[in-house]
Motif scaffolding. Structure first.
Motif, PDB file in Angstrom:
ATOM      1  N   GLN A 184       4.799  -4.605 -18.240  1.00  0.00           N
ATOM      2  CA  GLN A 184       4.448  -3.378 -17.542  1.00  0.00           C
ATOM      3  C   GLN A 184       3.117  -3.552 -16.833  1.00  0.00           C
ATOM      4  N   LEU A 185       3.096  -3.146 -15.585  1.00  0.00           N
ATOM      5  CA  LEU A 185       1.882  -3.212 -14.775  1.00  0.00           C
ATOM      6  C   LEU A 185       1.520  -1.778 -14.395  1.00  0.00           C
ATOM      7  N   THR A 186       0.266  -1.402 -14.576  1.00  0.00           N
ATOM      8  CA  THR A 186      -0.180  -0.062 -14.189  1.00  0.00           C
ATOM      9  C   THR A 186      -1.442  -0.159 -13.353  1.00  0.00           C
ATOM     10  N   ALA A 187      -1.651   0.867 -12.548  1.00  0.00           N
ATOM     11  CA  ALA A 187      -2.863   0.922 -11.731  1.00  0.00           C
ATOM     12  C   ALA A 187      -3.073   2.354 -11.287  1.00  0.00           C
ATOM     13  N   SER A 188      -4.309   2.678 -10.940  1.00  0.00           N
ATOM     14  CA  SER A 188      -4.616   4.022 -10.484  1.00  0.00           C
ATOM     15  C   SER A 188      -5.504   3.946  -9.260  1.00  0.00           C
ATOM     16  N   SER A 189      -5.302   4.833  -8.300  1.00  0.00           N
ATOM     17  CA  SER A 189      -6.131   4.812  -7.091  1.00  0.00           C
ATOM     18  C   SER A 189      -6.147   6.194  -6.453  1.00  0.00           C
ATOM     19  N   THR A 190      -7.250   6.575  -5.897  1.00  0.00           N
ATOM     20  CA  THR A 190      -7.384   7.843  -5.165  1.00  0.00           C
ATOM     21  C   THR A 190      -7.301   7.553  -3.679  1.00  0.00           C
ATOM     22  N   GLY A 212      -6.811  12.231  -0.653  1.00  0.00           N
ATOM     23  CA  GLY A 212      -7.619  12.879  -1.679  1.00  0.00           C
ATOM     24  C   GLY A 212      -6.935  12.943  -3.027  1.00  0.00           C
ATOM     25  N   GLU A 213      -5.623  12.709  -3.090  1.00  0.00           N
ATOM     26  CA  GLU A 213      -4.880  12.788  -4.347  1.00  0.00           C
ATOM     27  C   GLU A 213      -5.019  11.477  -5.114  1.00  0.00           C
ATOM     28  N   THR A 214      -4.995  11.579  -6.436  1.00  0.00           N
ATOM     29  CA  THR A 214      -5.065  10.376  -7.284  1.00  0.00           C
ATOM     30  C   THR A 214      -3.674  10.019  -7.758  1.00  0.00           C
ATOM     31  N   TYR A 215      -3.320   8.780  -7.583  1.00  0.00           N
ATOM     32  CA  TYR A 215      -1.988   8.307  -7.926  1.00  0.00           C
ATOM     33  C   TYR A 215      -2.048   7.209  -8.967  1.00  0.00           C
ATOM     34  N   THR A 216      -1.000   7.210  -9.805  1.00  0.00           N
ATOM     35  CA  THR A 216      -0.869   6.169 -10.820  1.00  0.00           C
ATOM     36  C   THR A 216       0.410   5.401 -10.558  1.00  0.00           C
ATOM     37  N   LEU A 217       0.285   4.120 -10.459  1.00  0.00           N
ATOM     38  CA  LEU A 217       1.446   3.263 -10.218  1.00  0.00           C
ATOM     39  C   LEU A 217       1.888   2.638 -11.533  1.00  0.00           C
ATOM     40  N   GLY A 275      -2.875  -8.445  -8.511  1.00  0.00           N
ATOM     41  CA  GLY A 275      -2.717  -7.791  -7.219  1.00  0.00           C
ATOM     42  C   GLY A 275      -3.592  -6.562  -7.145  1.00  0.00           C
ATOM     43  N   TYR A 276      -3.236  -5.670  -6.255  1.00  0.00           N
ATOM     44  CA  TYR A 276      -4.045  -4.466  -6.089  1.00  0.00           C
ATOM     45  C   TYR A 276      -3.144  -3.308  -5.662  1.00  0.00           C
ATOM     46  N   PHE A 277      -3.371  -2.147  -6.236  1.00  0.00           N
ATOM     47  CA  PHE A 277      -2.657  -0.937  -5.834  1.00  0.00           C
ATOM     48  C   PHE A 277      -3.546  -0.228  -4.806  1.00  0.00           C
ATOM     49  N   ALA A 278      -3.183  -0.400  -3.527  1.00  0.00           N
ATOM     50  CA  ALA A 278      -4.000   0.168  -2.459  1.00  0.00           C
ATOM     51  C   ALA A 278      -3.414   1.496  -2.010  1.00  0.00           C
ATOM     52  N   THR A 279      -4.275   2.496  -1.871  1.00  0.00           N
ATOM     53  CA  THR A 279      -3.868   3.760  -1.257  1.00  0.00           C
ATOM     54  C   THR A 279      -4.713   3.931  -0.007  1.00  0.00           C
ATOM     55  N   VAL A 280      -4.049   4.207   1.105  1.00  0.00           N
ATOM     56  CA  VAL A 280      -4.757   4.312   2.386  1.00  0.00           C
ATOM     57  C   VAL A 280      -4.302   5.569   3.117  1.00  0.00           C
ATOM     58  N   ALA A 281      -5.215   6.125   3.911  1.00  0.00           N
ATOM     59  CA  ALA A 281      -4.853   7.249   4.778  1.00  0.00           C
ATOM     60  C   ALA A 281      -5.083   6.803   6.213  1.00  0.00           C
ATOM     61  N   PHE A 282      -4.095   6.974   7.050  1.00  0.00           N
ATOM     62  CA  PHE A 282      -4.297   6.499   8.404  1.00  0.00           C
ATOM     63  C   PHE A 282      -3.876   7.552   9.435  1.00  0.00           C
ATOM     64  N   ASP A 283      -4.425   7.342  10.586  1.00  0.00           N
ATOM     65  CA  ASP A 283      -4.076   8.167  11.730  1.00  0.00           C
ATOM     66  C   ASP A 283      -3.813   7.220  12.896  1.00  0.00           C
ATOM     67  N   SER A 284      -2.986   7.685  13.842  1.00  0.00           N
ATOM     68  CA  SER A 284      -2.729   6.808  14.984  1.00  0.00           C
ATOM     69  C   SER A 284      -2.738   7.622  16.276  1.00  0.00           C
ATOM     70  N   LEU A 285      -2.978   6.910  17.331  1.00  0.00           N
ATOM     71  CA  LEU A 285      -3.035   7.564  18.643  1.00  0.00           C
ATOM     72  C   LEU A 285      -2.444   6.611  19.669  1.00  0.00           C
ATOM     73  N   ILE A 286      -1.606   7.142  20.513  1.00  0.00           N
ATOM     74  CA  ILE A 286      -1.023   6.341  21.598  1.00  0.00           C
ATOM     75  C   ILE A 286      -1.602   6.863  22.911  1.00  0.00           C
ATOM     76  N   LYS A 287      -1.956   5.902  23.740  1.00  0.00           N
ATOM     77  CA  LYS A 287      -2.603   6.321  24.987  1.00  0.00           C
ATOM     78  C   LYS A 287      -2.290   5.302  26.070  1.00  0.00           C
ATOM     79  N   HIS A 288      -2.182   5.772  27.268  1.00  0.00           N
ATOM     80  CA  HIS A 288      -1.994   4.852  28.381  1.00  0.00           C
ATOM     81  C   HIS A 288      -3.358   4.479  28.941  1.00  0.00           C
ATOM     82  N   LYS A 343       0.823  -1.198   0.000  1.00  0.00           N
ATOM     83  CA  LYS A 343       0.000   0.000   0.000  1.00  0.00           C
ATOM     84  C   LYS A 343       0.858   1.248   0.000  1.00  0.00           C
ATOM     85  N   PHE A 344       0.250   2.311  -0.484  1.00  0.00           N
ATOM     86  CA  PHE A 344       0.870   3.634  -0.459  1.00  0.00           C
ATOM     87  C   PHE A 344       0.013   4.477   0.485  1.00  0.00           C
TER      88      PHE A 344
END
Lengths: 267, 782
Positions: free
Chosen positions: A112-118, A99-104, A252-265, A37-38
């Motif tokens: 040649q392998l190509t893929a596109s994902s937002t 939100g950006e669209t990417y081409t792999l 396969g699959y060209f995955a684009t993901v947006a993540f957030d993380s939080l650390i907590k006690h 993933k990207f």
């Protein structure tokens, strides 16, 4: 006498037999296979490349490909390079933008392998906690309750990873958990998961990945493919075939993901 | 529609003549049993072109100018009956035909008109199956199975080894309307498809329409299989039955009031589980139940010459259950149908039948815990129909027989109902709202004899389908994303479909021995079976057309040449057809079809086409009789989301299909039976390679249905020994061998590593289900 009759009856009725089947298989030529993933956080972005095999599999394993060129280009034409490390995994130092669209583009030899994902929008975790419940045996269970701002305009899909910190550092509890927002509580801006944890008090890290539906569908289909076998039977309940993908010229699959993380006690 | 009525009125009015005509009408029955006879030829002896055929209830009406006539009543298997009438007014003549004795030595006299009916009628792509002809044929485990027999006809292909499901002219399994006394039977299979639900003891007539589909039928794209139960012997007590290896059946029929009223009751049950329990003390086996049963009931009452009522019902169920000390598991499925019919004769020309029909199919899975937790869950689904229909036959004159009518059906579809003693968020999503719909139709048709050589059947069916509300309905886009969810009240229309379905068939007879025919039919289908398997999975559910699923339509054109030889003793026919199907349903890759609350998201809609040539050579009489059929055909589909939008083979695309069926009376008390079938293997999807994702290996498929199963062929043999003729109690022993030369036809194909050679290479392995399956059945009649 009764036993003999029983055995004879069973033999009489059990007339199924098995042998090698004489069928024609269409062998496929090897093509590049991409997984990974990207994301919006470079250290979390990676791709692993292998080659598919034909029906005749004469060697163990799928050796990683490290001589391919792998780039991801945004809508403005900016090129992000991925290079293989010592572990044969392709990585980058660039962050993706939600939100950006990417081409792999992957080039291996004359293939040649190509893929596109937002990349989905970033969904931030505002808080998390472990809610206690008592099961039928009187034991206390801890279930994760996640607080985040789910976009309400459509159905959203997520994956969450939960880490616990011990003397070795953060390690992942459980496997990746996939869910959608069907049970999202709009008044509390939260969603409770049904998985149970019993690690006790300590430092926890939660990573929330916002995923595209097509990627989730791909993973679900892959999961079913892995369980269904691939012959032919009058009773098959899954439709055989390849998962729908955004990849052309490969697998396969060209995955684009947006993540957030939080650390907590957690006490 | 306007054009249809103009043509209709033109044909009708142009045939109104000034010469005074009268009608001779009545009912034709079997002299021994009192059963009405459908399809009897009634014609003027001096002018055989002037005639009619009795309807489903044995009623006929022949319109002739005033005068004296010799009328002949002719029916296969019965002695011709001739009467003389002086027609100066409308008269009534009820006729009883005497069946030809079954013993050899007596000449079978069957009128030529009956023998040449296949040439002279307008129908093509239609088969009448005579139950008597199939009694001695070898069948799987000795179970006389009507659905297995029709699979031996041209253009009809079995869904698989031992399966009751069938494909007709390239259509899917759910495109066949199966009717028992006018009630639809939604799952016509027992034991996962190995046996059909129809007890041949009680079936009188079987008719399959696959080319020419009359306007009174709708609801399915590909075919109509109409089965009528016997009415019950209203002359004397009659019984018959059979004891076989895995099941027994018995039927009893008798008059309630002679000539006026009768009843019929029959039952069938398997007893493999009882057999095992009797043989072994094994606790696991004793705690298990595995059986199916069928129960058929019918009664009728003739109030007077013009009014008669029938009540029939079918109840059948498959049961699998395990009872242990602390839990009980049950899985059952089955059909129930009830038909109440009222025949009324208004006058000599107008006959009507009014039917109230109920049909139900459901399955239920239950698990109960008997320990302190008292846990239970149940999961079920089903479909239920309530139909009111009215059919009229109007015998306008000797050239026109007009049929018209209407039917109104209310469907209740229960896709999934889940109950549990404990709440489970995931499983609770299996609780789906019921779906309701009205399916209605009006039809009008005319069988028009333009001349002695040229006959036309033309008809129009107007059909209307209203998917009703009663909950929240979600509309998905082509990618499976939710577009909107909206609440619809119970009787509010969610979506309405309607359309006109024209039917036409033309027959031109060169002479008494040969004819050419052509037909065209448009059909609609609004209920769709969610199934990927070729076997009748009891958990397959029906879904209605609505917000997401469009109505399916089909257009079929067919033509044929029909030839009789040797004075009608031999028949030959060659038919070609071309069929297109629209909004055909298929599934996205990896779709889980059963127990999927959102299956509508995963559906694809495309088109299909099927075309072929069917050859049939049949000998209906004599010591040796039977038929040889060959079908050369293709069945293809095209979907945008499959195989890159290219046309591909449907699973049932079996290019060659051959059936040879022979009965031979070796001696007066010994019959031999032979069935040989051959067909091209199914089109299937096999992997072409493998790849790895996340450490797991997955198969890669280059093309849906790009592979082929091995060709299938099989020989079945049987010997039937009858007791001496002339006795009141008739009995016979039937010895059969299914798959006599032990062909290893693959039932399942799977892949595994080549352990024998310690290689990771995959080998294709096949499992054959039935090889050399003997059966012994004892049958009796009195």
């Amino acid at each position: 006498m009764k036993k003999i009759s029983f055995i004879l009856l069973v033999l009489l009725l059990s007339v199924a037999c098995e042998k090698d089947a004489d069928i024609e298989i269409q062998e496929m030529d090897p093509v590049p296979v991409i997984e990974g993933k990207f994301s919006n956080f470079a250290p979390d972005s990676f791709f692993k490349i292998t080659m598919s095999k034909g029906f005749e599999r004469d060697t163990y394993g799928y050796r990683p490909v490290i001589d391919a060129q792998l780039t991801v280009t945004d809508s403005q034409g900016h090129i992000i390079n991925f290079v293989p490390g010592n572990d044969s995994i392709y990585r980058t130092t660039s962050n993706g933008i939600p939100g950006e669209t990417y081409t792999l583009k992957l080039i291996k030899g004359n293939q040649q392998l190509t893929a596109s994902s937002t990349m989905p929008s970033l969904v931030q975790i505002t808080d998390f906690e472990f809610v206690t419940e008592t099961d039928n045996d009187g034991n206390t269970e801890y279930k994760l309750k996640l607080y985040f701002d789910d976009p309400q305009s459509r159905t959203d899909y997520y994956m969450v990873q939960i880490f616990y910190h011990d003397y070795t550092g953060f390690y992942q509890l459980d496997s990746d958990i996939y869910f959608n927002d069907y049970t999202y509580d709009k008044s509390e801006h939260s969603l409770s998961l049904s998985n149970v944890y019993d690690s006790g008090p300590g430092d926890y890290k939660v990573k929330l990945f916002h995923l595209n539906k097509t990627y989730v569908d791909y993973l679900n289909t892959l999961d079913r493919l892995g369980n269904m076998g691939y012959g032919d039977s009058p009773f098959q309940i899954f439709v055989p075939g390849n998962p729908e993908t955004n990849v052309q010229g490969g697998i396969g699959y060209f995955a684009t993901v947006a993540f957030d993380s939080l650390i907590k006690h957690i006490n | 529609m306007k054009h249809f009525f103009v043509i209709f009125l033109f044909f009708i009015l142009s045939n109104i003549q000034s010469q005074q005509k009268f009608t001779v009408s009545g009912t034709v029955t079997d002299a021994k049993t009192g059963e009405t006879l459908m399809g009897v030829n009634i014609f003027v002896k001096s002018n055989p072109q002037k005639g009619v055929v009795s309807n489903y209830y044995g009623y006929y009406a022949l319109n002739l100018p005033a005068g004296t006539y010799a009328l002949v009543f002719s029916y296969l298997g019965y002695k011709d009956e001739e009467i003389t009438i002086n027609l100066q007014e409308d008269i009534k003549r009820d006729i009883k035909l005497t069946p030809v004795p079954e013993t050899l030595g007596e000449v079978v006299v069957t009128g030529k008109k009956t023998k040449i009916r296949n040439v002279r009628s307008t129908v093509l792509g239609t088969h009448d199956l005579q139950i008597k002809r199939i009694e001695n044929l070898p069948v799987l485990l000795g179970e006389k199975d009507i659905l297995k027999i029709i699979q031996l006809l041209p253009g009809v292909k079995p869904a698989g080894e031992g399966q009751s499901g069938f494909y007709v002219r390239g259509g899917n399994i759910d495109e066949n309307l199966i009717l028992l006394d006018e009630a639809p039977v939604y799952n016509a299979s027992h034991l996962l498809g190995f046996f059909s639900v129809f007890n041949a003891d009680v079936i009188r007539d079987v008719k399959l329409y696959k080319g020419h589909i009359p306007a009174r039928y709708g609801s399915r794209l590909s075919s109509v299989l109409e089965m009528r139960m016997k009415e019950g012997n209203n002359q004397k007590l009659h019984g018959q039955g059979g004891i076989g290896l895995i099941s027994s059946h018995f039927a009893l029929e008798a008059p309630i009031v002679k000539d006026k009223s009768s009843f019929l009751i029959s039952g069938r049950r398997t007893y493999v589980d009882l057999l095992f329990k009797a043989i072994t003390n094994d606790q696991d086996i004793n705690n298990m139940g595995l059986y199916f049963y069928d129960l058929n009931l019918k009664t009728n009452w003739r109030f007077n010459a013009n009014n008669r009522v029938f009540l029939s019902g079918y109840f059948g169920r498959d049961v699998f259950g395990v009872k242990e000390e602390e839990s009980k598991f049950g899985f059952s499925w089955g059909n129930a149908t009830t038909t109440l019919r009222f025949n009324h004769i208004f006058n000599s020309r107008l006959f009507s039948n009014t039917s109230l029909i109920f049909s139900d199919y459901n399955y239920l899975i239950k698990l109960e815990s008997r320990d302190f937790t008292e846990f239970f869950f149940s999961l079920g689904a089903g479909i239920q129909d309530l139909t009111l229909k009215n059919d009229f036959n109007y015998y306008l004159n000797d050239r026109h027989k007009i049929n018209f009518g209407l039917d109104i059906t209310h469907h209740t579809l229960r896709p999934s109902t889940f109950r549990s003693s404990e709440f489970n968020e995931v499983l609770d999503r299996l609780n789906l709202i019921n779906r309701y719909a009205f399916e209605n139709a009006l039809y009008l048709s005319d069988e028009y004899s333009i001349s002695n050589k040229l006959k036309v059947y033309y008809g129009l069916r107007y059909t209307n389908f209203i998917h009703l509300g009663g909950g929240n309905f979600t509309k998905y886009d082509a990618q499976g994303n939710e577009e909107f969810t909206k609440h619809y009240d119970r009787w509010k229309a969610v979506k309405t479909f309607h359309g006109l379905a024209p039917r036409i068939s033309i027959s031109y007879a060169f002479d008494e021995e040969q004819s050419v025919k052509t037909a065209f039919a448009k059909t609609y289908q609004f209920l769709h079976l969610m199934s990927n398997s070729s076997s009748a999975n009891p958990t397959d559910v029906w879904m209605p057309s609505g917000l997401n699923i469009p109505a399916q339509t089909s257009y079929q054109a067919s033509a044929g040449y029909f030839r009789n030889l040797k004075d009608g003793k031999l028949e030959f026919s060659a038919e070609i057809y071309y069929k297109t199907m629209h909004n055909v349903v298929d599934y996205k890759t990896g779709t889980q079809i059963t127990l999927n609350p959102e299956v509508e998201k995963d559906l694809l809609y495309g088109q299909g086409k099927a075309y072929g040539l069917e050859l049939l050579f049949r000998k209906k009489q004599g010591r040796l009789n039977g038929w040889l059929s060959y079908t050369l055909s293709r069945s293809l589909k095209q979907f945008d989301g499959i195989n890159n939008g290219k046309w591909f083979s449907a699973r049932q695309d079996r290019i060659h299909d051959i059936s040879l069926v022979m009965n031979y009376r070796l001696f007066p008390q010994v019959d031999l039976g032979l069935v040989w079938v051959y067909y091209t293997g199914n089109a299937v999807t096999f992997p072409a390679g493998f790849y790895q994702i996340n450490g797991h290996e997955y198969p890669y498929f280059t093309e849906r249905n790009g592979g082929r199963m091995p060709d299938y062929h099989r020989l079945d043999l049987s010997v039937t020994l009858h007791n001496k003729p002339g006795k009141k109690f008739r009995s016979s022993w039937n010895f059969a061998l299914y798959n006599a030369y032990g062909r290893l036809n693959p039932y399942i194909i799977y892949f595994r590593e080549d352990w024998e050679h310690q290689s990771r290479n995959l080998k294709a392995r096949q499992i054959t289900l039935f090889r050399w399956v003997p059966s012994i059945t004892y049958n009796f009649k009195f």
